[in-house]
Every structure is written in structure tokens, then in C-alpha cells.
Design a protein around this motif. Structure first.
Motif, PDB file in Angstrom:
ATOM      1  N   GLY A 241       0.882  -1.213  -0.043  1.00  9.15           N
ATOM      2  CA  GLY A 241      -0.010   0.021   0.153  1.00  9.15           C
ATOM      3  C   GLY A 241       0.783   1.370  -0.044  1.00  9.15           C
ATOM      4  O   GLY A 241       1.997   1.209  -0.075  1.00  9.15           O
ATOM      5  N   ILE A 242       0.179   2.386   0.209  1.00  2.72           N
ATOM      6  CA  ILE A 242       0.789   3.860   0.124  1.00  2.72           C
ATOM      7  C   ILE A 242       0.643   4.088   1.658  1.00  2.72           C
ATOM      8  O   ILE A 242      -0.320   4.019   2.240  1.00  2.72           O
ATOM      9  CB  ILE A 242      -0.022   4.714  -0.684  1.00  2.72           C
TER      10      ILE A 242
ATOM     11  N   LEU B 157       4.744  14.394   3.349  1.00  2.00           N
ATOM     12  CA  LEU B 157       4.133  13.280   4.128  1.00  2.00           C
ATOM     13  C   LEU B 157       4.317  11.953   3.359  1.00  2.00           C
ATOM     14  O   LEU B 157       4.235  11.075   4.240  1.00  2.00           O
ATOM     15  CB  LEU B 157       2.644  13.603   4.466  1.00  2.00           C
ATOM     16  N   THR B 158       4.347  11.829   2.187  1.00  2.00           N
ATOM     17  CA  THR B 158       4.197  10.605   1.525  1.00  2.00           C
ATOM     18  C   THR B 158       5.387   9.675   2.044  1.00  2.00           C
ATOM     19  O   THR B 158       6.731  10.238   2.099  1.00  2.00           O
ATOM     20  CB  THR B 158       3.977  10.348   0.020  1.00  2.00           C
ATOM     21  N   GLY B 159       5.299   8.296   1.881  1.00  2.00           N
ATOM     22  CA  GLY B 159       6.310   7.555   1.957  1.00  2.00           C
ATOM     23  C   GLY B 159       6.526   6.395   0.861  1.00  2.00           C
ATOM     24  O   GLY B 159       7.164   5.416   1.122  1.00  2.00           O
ATOM     25  N   ASP B 160       6.149   6.974  -0.197  1.00  2.00           N
ATOM     26  CA  ASP B 160       6.071   5.838  -1.319  1.00  2.00           C
ATOM     27  C   ASP B 160       6.557   6.726  -2.613  1.00  2.00           C
ATOM     28  O   ASP B 160       6.296   7.844  -2.723  1.00  2.00           O
ATOM     29  CB  ASP B 160       4.568   5.523  -1.726  1.00  2.00           C
ATOM     30  N   LEU B 161       7.505   6.182  -3.226  1.00  2.00           N
ATOM     31  CA  LEU B 161       8.349   6.601  -4.361  1.00  2.00           C
ATOM     32  C   LEU B 161       7.590   7.245  -5.380  1.00  2.00           C
ATOM     33  O   LEU B 161       7.687   8.373  -5.871  1.00  2.00           O
ATOM     34  CB  LEU B 161       9.350   5.844  -4.832  1.00  2.00           C
ATOM     35  N   PHE B 162       6.478   6.348  -5.784  1.00  2.00           N
ATOM     36  CA  PHE B 162       5.663   6.689  -7.107  1.00  2.00           C
ATOM     37  C   PHE B 162       4.653   7.874  -6.543  1.00  2.00           C
ATOM     38  O   PHE B 162       4.340   8.685  -7.209  1.00  2.00           O
ATOM     39  CB  PHE B 162       4.891   5.488  -7.816  1.00  2.00           C
TER      40      PHE B 162
ATOM     41  N   GLY C 152      13.942   7.245 -12.812  1.00  2.00           N
ATOM     42  CA  GLY C 152      14.590   6.693 -11.708  1.00  2.00           C
ATOM     43  C   GLY C 152      13.668   5.729 -10.809  1.00  2.00           C
ATOM     44  O   GLY C 152      14.012   4.600 -10.417  1.00  2.00           O
ATOM     45  N   THR C 153      12.525   6.114 -10.897  1.00  2.00           N
ATOM     46  CA  THR C 153      11.411   5.333 -10.254  1.00  2.00           C
ATOM     47  C   THR C 153      11.298   3.784 -10.911  1.00  2.00           C
ATOM     48  O   THR C 153      11.098   3.020 -10.220  1.00  2.00           O
ATOM     49  CB  THR C 153      10.168   5.946 -10.032  1.00  2.00           C
ATOM     50  N   ALA C 154      11.331   4.085 -12.356  1.00  2.00           N
ATOM     51  CA  ALA C 154      11.179   2.682 -12.867  1.00  2.00           C
ATOM     52  C   ALA C 154      12.146   1.920 -12.720  1.00  2.00           C
ATOM     53  O   ALA C 154      12.114   0.551 -12.668  1.00  2.00           O
ATOM     54  CB  ALA C 154      10.794   3.160 -14.564  1.00  2.00           C
ATOM     55  N   PHE C 155      13.420   2.522 -12.797  1.00  2.00           N
ATOM     56  CA  PHE C 155      14.599   1.625 -12.690  1.00  2.00           C
ATOM     57  C   PHE C 155      14.631   1.076 -11.081  1.00  2.00           C
ATOM     58  O   PHE C 155      14.893  -0.245 -11.071  1.00  2.00           O
ATOM     59  CB  PHE C 155      15.839   2.458 -12.607  1.00  2.00           C
ATOM     60  N   THR C 156      14.282   1.991 -10.061  1.00  2.00           N
ATOM     61  CA  THR C 156      14.294   1.353  -8.896  1.00  2.00           C
ATOM     62  C   THR C 156      13.158   0.193  -8.726  1.00  2.00           C
ATOM     63  O   THR C 156      13.589  -0.823  -8.157  1.00  2.00           O
ATOM     64  CB  THR C 156      13.777   2.491  -7.837  1.00  2.00           C
ATOM     65  N   PHE C 157      12.039   0.234  -9.394  1.00  2.00           N
ATOM     66  CA  PHE C 157      10.961  -0.845  -9.377  1.00  2.00           C
ATOM     67  C   PHE C 157      11.652  -1.976 -10.018  1.00  2.00           C
ATOM     68  O   PHE C 157      11.410  -3.079  -9.733  1.00  2.00           O
ATOM     69  CB  PHE C 157       9.780  -0.309  -9.868  1.00  2.00           C
TER      70      PHE C 157
ATOM     71  N   ILE D  49       9.921  -2.938  -5.382  1.00  2.00           N
ATOM     72  CA  ILE D  49       9.006  -2.513  -4.426  1.00  2.00           C
ATOM     73  C   ILE D  49       9.125  -0.741  -4.453  1.00  2.00           C
ATOM     74  O   ILE D  49       9.993  -0.252  -5.222  1.00  2.00           O
ATOM     75  CB  ILE D  49       9.393  -2.600  -2.819  1.00  2.00           C
ATOM     76  N   LEU D  50       8.194   0.101  -4.029  1.00  2.00           N
ATOM     77  CA  LEU D  50       8.087   1.352  -4.315  1.00  2.00           C
ATOM     78  C   LEU D  50       8.037   2.117  -2.698  1.00  2.00           C
ATOM     79  O   LEU D  50       8.385   3.309  -2.636  1.00  2.00           O
ATOM     80  CB  LEU D  50       6.949   1.820  -4.956  1.00  2.00           C
ATOM     81  N   ASN D  51       8.084   1.548  -1.670  1.00  2.00           N
ATOM     82  CA  ASN D  51       7.931   2.037  -0.435  1.00  2.00           C
ATOM     83  C   ASN D  51       9.309   2.546  -0.037  1.00  2.00           C
ATOM     84  O   ASN D  51      10.118   1.491  -0.438  1.00  2.00           O
ATOM     85  CB  ASN D  51       7.342   1.114   0.780  1.00  2.00           C
TER      86      ASN D  51
END
Lengths: 115, 496
Positions: free
Chosen positions: B67-68, B121-126, B172-177, B182-184
Motif C-alpha cells: 500500500g501507500i 508526508l508521503t512514504g512511497d516513491l511513486f 529513476g522510479t522505474a529503474f528502482t522498481f 517495491i516502491l515503499n
């Protein structure tokens, strides 16, 4: 090798977009370049989640196959497309307004803010 | 729950404003003021909750792996406070200047407020990327809002560069995924340790490049001076004071969580970018004749200082960076509001024509003087203290060159701020009547803006003196310790 072909296409689209943004003089062509960049990022996300022979990642619609493509990148891509739509719409409307003001789309003539 | 409210309340306000507009063409100022107060108190509640007991809220009750999550720790709280004070001041100025007329402006403003809280506040990269894009689109719209050719051109430039930055963040997000699945962000900080070196280089290059473009640091700063100088006064103050800080928060959060243990080169790169920014921004500001452009280039330089603090990769550096972000918000918002009002009434933004102001508006000039003394770094003021802490932590991290750059930058900034001030206090050409000047431009006295400038100046003085006491220094260094303590963040999110 054929498995890597999509990544190659992503690279080509990305560099085409980058080239258009950096070297083109026409605002519409720059807008096309930005859209190409977005398309390459979206394509990359979709390719990441693809499994050869996989079916759609909805359990009830998947049929008898064992493999499904990864659903997360598709969700991400949908979001990215929507964001891209908003940016493109804003970009094109700004270009229209600038064209009404200057009567040209050439960046060299529009660029008046300097220094 | 408070964390969700901090995002939802401003968004609800943003969507209610068009509905109210359907009922009434001109919105009452009090209505927007009340909406602003409610939104700001929601974000302050989140900041309060996050400061005293770090809080996590899992959206929809899903586990952090799928989740997010929204996370508020001391770093987020500090930046929530910065954005809260800054956007409150900007809203007050805008209400005073425009009244309730431009409903679109306020709708965009609240959208911006909600998305800023989302980024913080978010803890999610995407999710960070999504909020970042909402934030950016709202910012482009605010820059272009006055629809003059300068504003349109600046908005277009900002949009093109901002979109390129966003696409690098997306890559960068895509490479990380691709590398981890994971995206958290908390889980990523653990997972990235085992990622191959080359992949990590690609990820860090994309993310840092994208975030640097969005921040407006020196090599990719082109959009910043245009955007900050072409927008209206309240928007300029908001852009320089608040929006830049949100980008710096994103950079700090991502770099400290992902690359503190895995890729030290990132911090070296940030230090280099920061030093270049500081020097380049100051040197460009020295050449400006337009007062708002001068302030905008000064922002580039101050971003450089903050980045030098971030690049130390230590708790002291992070604390100094946050302290300088806070100070810069106060100083630059005050300076932009003062400069904007003064130049609006004079009808020109050229420094050499802004003469004789000491006689006409002594309070504005006094506020401007205190704030510019603070930003140059005259000792009892806050600008000196935060620069001093940045220099100390940068020397402590073993690199002296950034510290020298800051010292050199101080001299250059003193030169150009003194030029502005000497124009302000020099006698005006009141005997020769200018046809443009004689037209009555002044509409009403800007008492709210003046109060904001004055209180920010007082705040600068108070913060500078407070920084001497070990008690308040302890508060700031706790922010820095939170920022670099990756283990605590991971424990907070995963509940381990």
C-alpha cells in the motif's frame, strides 16, 4: 536479443525526444519532444512488467494461463499518462497564448527574458 | 488520521472554490481566509503530531509492502512548518492584493497546498512523483497566471524544464522498481543495499538529476530566475520561499534514505552542485538591474548553501540545511513582498530608478534592510547563524572548499544588496515629474503585507538570538538526527 528490443526502442524514443527538446527551434517540435520523452518513460514501465506469454492481470479474466503480466507498472503507467495529459494540455495552451502574442513559434524570437 | 487530513482538507477547499464561484461571482475574502486557516491548521496538526510522536498512516489499511503510507517524522514536521508559515503569508498577501475576485488563483493555490503536504508526508516513491507533478502543474499555472508575455514565457520555460525533471524522476522510479520490485521508500532503503553497483548508479543519477532540475540549482537553474521574477508578488514570494523548500525536502528525503549507506558519491555531487550554485547565483545576481531578478538569483545561491549542508551527509549538515531553509523562507518571502510592493508603486523594477524610498516609505525600507542584512549574514541575525552552522558542518565533513565558497558568496551578496539599499536611501528625483509616475498607481495601503514583512524581520532577529542558546540548538539538531537516522524511519514504517 529479441527480449531486449523493447528497451532499445525505449532508448531510441528517449534520445529522439531529448534531441528535439535540445536542438529544435519550433515550440511545437519541442512539445512533440516532451511527449516523446513521456512516451518512452511509459513504454519502459510497461516493458518492465511484461512476461512472455502472460495474460492480463485480472484474475477472473485471465483464462487458463498460469503467468500474468505484472499489474503494478500498468497502474503506474496509467497514472503517468494522466499526468502527461495534464502537462501536454497546459504546454499546448501556453504555446497558443505565446503564438497569439508574438505571431511566431521560433524560440530564438520568443526568448526575451535574459540575463 | 491527521496526516490524511493535511492532504485532503486543502484539496477539498480547492474543489469547493469553483462550486462556490458558481453560486457567487466574487468570493468573499473571509470565506477564502477561513478555508486557508482550516487547511493550515490541518497541516500544523500533522506537523505537531509528527514532531512529538512520529506517526504513520497506512492508507486503506494495506501493509507498507503493497500500500501507500504517509509518514510524519521530525524532518517532515519541520518542512510542514516552513510551508505552513510561508503559504499562510502568501495567501494573506494575495487576499490583500486581489481580494476575492480571481477564484481560479485560489483554487490553484489550495491545490498547491494539498500537493505540497502530500510531498512532505508521503512514504512511497511513486506517490511522491504523483504529488510532485500536481505540485508542479499548479506552480506552472501560478507563474503564468497574470498572462503577460513575461509570465507566459517564464511559465513555458518552467514547464519544459520541470517536465524533463519529472521524467527523470519517473525513469529513476522505474529503474528502482525494476531492480527491487517495491516502491515503499523505507523498504527501498533496505533493498537498495543489495542492488548491483551499476544499477544503483543509474538510479541515483536519474533521481538526483531530476530533483536538481526541479530544485533549480545552478547548472539547470534557467527556469528559476524567469519564473520567480515574472510572477506576481505573492506568487514570487511563495515560489522562492516555499516551493523551493519542498523540492529540497524531496531531495533530502530521497538521498538520505536511499544513498546514505549505498552511494556516497551522490553527496559529493550534491556538494559540488551546491558550491556551483552558490557561486553562480551570486555572480549572476551581481549583474542584475531588475530587483526581482536579483532576488531570484540570490535564491539560486541560497539553494546552493542549503545543498552544501545536505551534501555533508551528516546530522549536523542536515540540521544546518533545515535551519537555513527556514531562515531563507522568512528572509526571501519578506524581501520579495517588500520589493514587489515597492516596485509596484513606483511602476518600475529597475534598481537605479527605485530611489527616494526612504522618505516615502520608511517602514518598507527598514524591513528590507533588516531582511537583507539577515540574508547577507550580519552576525546577530539568523542568516549568519545558519551559514555558520553550514560552514562548520562542511568543514567537519572534511571539505573546506564549500566553506570558502560560502564565505566568498557572503562578500558578493553584501555588494549587491548594498547596491539596492543605497538606491533606496538615495534622494529621489521628485522635482522632475515623470508622466508615468504621476498617474496614481497606489490603490490602498498594504498594511497586511507590511505587517508580514515586519514580523518576518523580527522573527529573523529572534531566531538569530535563539540560535545562541543550546536549548533551541538541540531542537534543530534533533531534526538533523532524524533525517540521517534511516533505521528509525524504517522501523517506524514497518513497525518492527
Amino acid at each position: 536479443m529479441t527480449g531486449n528490443a523493447p528497451f532499445l526502442v525505449v532508448g531510441i524514443i528517449f534520445f529522439l525526444g531529448m534531441y528535439a527538446i535540445l536542438f529544435e527551434r519550433n515550440l511545437i517540435k519541442i512539445a512533440i519532444g516532451i511527449t516523446l520523452l513521456e512516451a518512452s518513460a511509459n513504454l519502459l514501465l510497461i516493458v518492465l512488467g511484461y512476461r512472455t506469454g502472460g495474460s492480463i492481470p485480472v484474475y477472473t479474466l485471465a483464462g487458463g494461463t498460469r503467468t500474468m503480466v505484472l499489474p503494478t507498472p500498468q497502474a503506474l503507467t496509467l497514472t503517468a499518462i494522466v499526468i502527461g495529459l495534464a502537462t501536454s494540455a497546459l504546454l499546448l495552451s501556453l504555446i497558443i497564448l505565446l503564438y497569439r502574442h508574438y505571431g511566431t513559434l521560433d524560440v530564438r524570437e520568443i526568448r526575451r527574458l535574459r540575463g | 488520521m491527521t496526516l490524511v487530513l493535511a492532504i485532503v482538507v486543502p484539496l477539498v477547499a480547492a474543489f469547493l472554490i469553483p462550486v462556490f464561484h458558481l453560486a457567487r461571482k466574487t468570493l468573499p475574502v473571509s470565506l477564502i481566509g477561513i478555508m486557508g486557516l482550516i487547511s493550515l491548521s490541518a497541516s500544523m496538526a500533522a506537523a505537531y503530531a509528527g514532531w512529538f510522536s512520529p506517526e504513520v498512516s497506512l492508507l486503506g489499511g494495506w501493509a507498507p509492502e503493497i500500500g501507500i503510507v504517509l509518514v510524519a517524522d521530525r524532518l517532515s514536521s519541520a518542512f510542514l512548518l516552513i510551508t505552513g508559515i510561508g503559504s499562510g503569508a502568501a495567501l494573506a498577501c494575495a487576499l490583500e492584493k486581489f481580494g476575492g475576485g480571481p477564484w481560479r488563483f485560489y483554487a490553484i493555490f489550495f491545490l498547491l497546498l494539498g500537493s505540497m503536504n502530500g510531498i512532505l508526508l508521503t512514504g512511497d516513491l511513486f506517490n511522491l512523483f504523483v504529488f510532485y507533478e500536481i505540485f508542479s502543474v499548479a506552480a506552472y499555472l501560478l507563474v503564468a497566471f497574470s498572462m503577460s508575455w513575461q509570465a507566459l514565457e517564464a511559465g513555458l520555460k518552467y514547464l519544459v524544464l520541470g517536465t524533463i525533471g519529472a521524467l527523470f524522476i519517473l525513469l529513476g522510479t522505474a529503474f528502482t522498481f525494476m531492480a527491487t520490485g517495491i516502491l515503499n521508500m523505507a523498504l527501498l532503503s533496505e533493498a537498495l543495499v543489495s542492488v548491483p553497483r551499476e544499477t544503483l548508479t543509474a538510479i541515483s543519477a536519474c533521481l538526483v538529476l531530476g530533483l536538481t532540475i526541479k530544485t533549480g540549482a545552478f547548472p539547470v537553474h534557467f527556469w528559476l530566475p524567469d519564473a520567480h521574477s515574472s510572477a506576481q508578488t505573492a506568487v514570487s514570494a511563495l515560489l522562492s520561499g516555499v516551493l523551493v523548500k519542498v523540492s529540497i525536502y524531496a531531495l533530502m528525503r530521497v538521498c538520505f534514505l536511499f544513498f546514505l549507506e549505498t552511494n556516497g558519491t551522490v553527496f559529493l555531487a550534491i556538494t559540488v552542485i551546491g558550491s556551483l550554485s552558490a557561486l553562480g547565483g551570486h555572480l549572476m545576481a551581481l549583474r542584475q538591474d531588475d530587483i526581482k531578478r536579483l532576488l531570484a538569483y540570490s535564491t539560486v545561491a541560497q539553494i546552493g548553501y542549503i545543498l552544501i549542508g545536505v551534501g555533508c551527509a551528516s546530522a549536523a549538515g542536515a540540521a544546518a540545511a533545515v535551519f537555513h531553509s527556514f531562515n531563507h523562507m522568512l528572509m526571501k518571502m519578506g524581501l520579495f513582498i517588500a520589493a514587489g510592493n515597492v516596485s509596484d508603486e513606483k511602476g518600475t523594477r529597475e534598481i537605479c530608478k527605485l530611489t527616494g524610498l526612504w522618505k516615502e516609505k520608511p517602514f518598507w525600507v527598514l524591513g528590507f534592510t533588516v531582511l537583507s542584512a539577515a540574508i547577507v549574514g550580519i552576525p546577530p541575525l539568523n542568516g549568519f547563524m545558519s551559514k555558520w552552522f553550514i560552514i562548520l558542518s562542511s568543514a567537519g565533513a572534511g571539505t573546506v572548499i564549500p566553506a570558502l565558497v560560502i564565505a566568498a558568496g557572503t562578500v558578493i551578496s553584501a555588494a549587491y544588496y548594498l547596491r539596492v539599499l543605497s538606491a533606496f536611501v538615495s534622494p529621489g528625483e521628485s522635482d522632475q515629474e515623470d508622466p508615468f509616475k504621476s498617474s496614481p498607481r497606489k490603490v490602498r495601503s498594504k498594511i497586511v503585507s507590511l505587517t508580514i514583512v515586519g514580523s518576518f524581520a523580527m522573527f529573523c532577529l529572534a531566531l538569530g538570538i535563539m540560535a545562541f542558546s543550546p536549548f533551541s540548538r538541540e531542537y534543530f539538531s534533533s531534526i538533523g538526527r532524524t533525517a540521517v537516522d534511516v533505521g528509525a524511519y524504517v522501523g517506524l514504517v514497518t513497525g518492527r
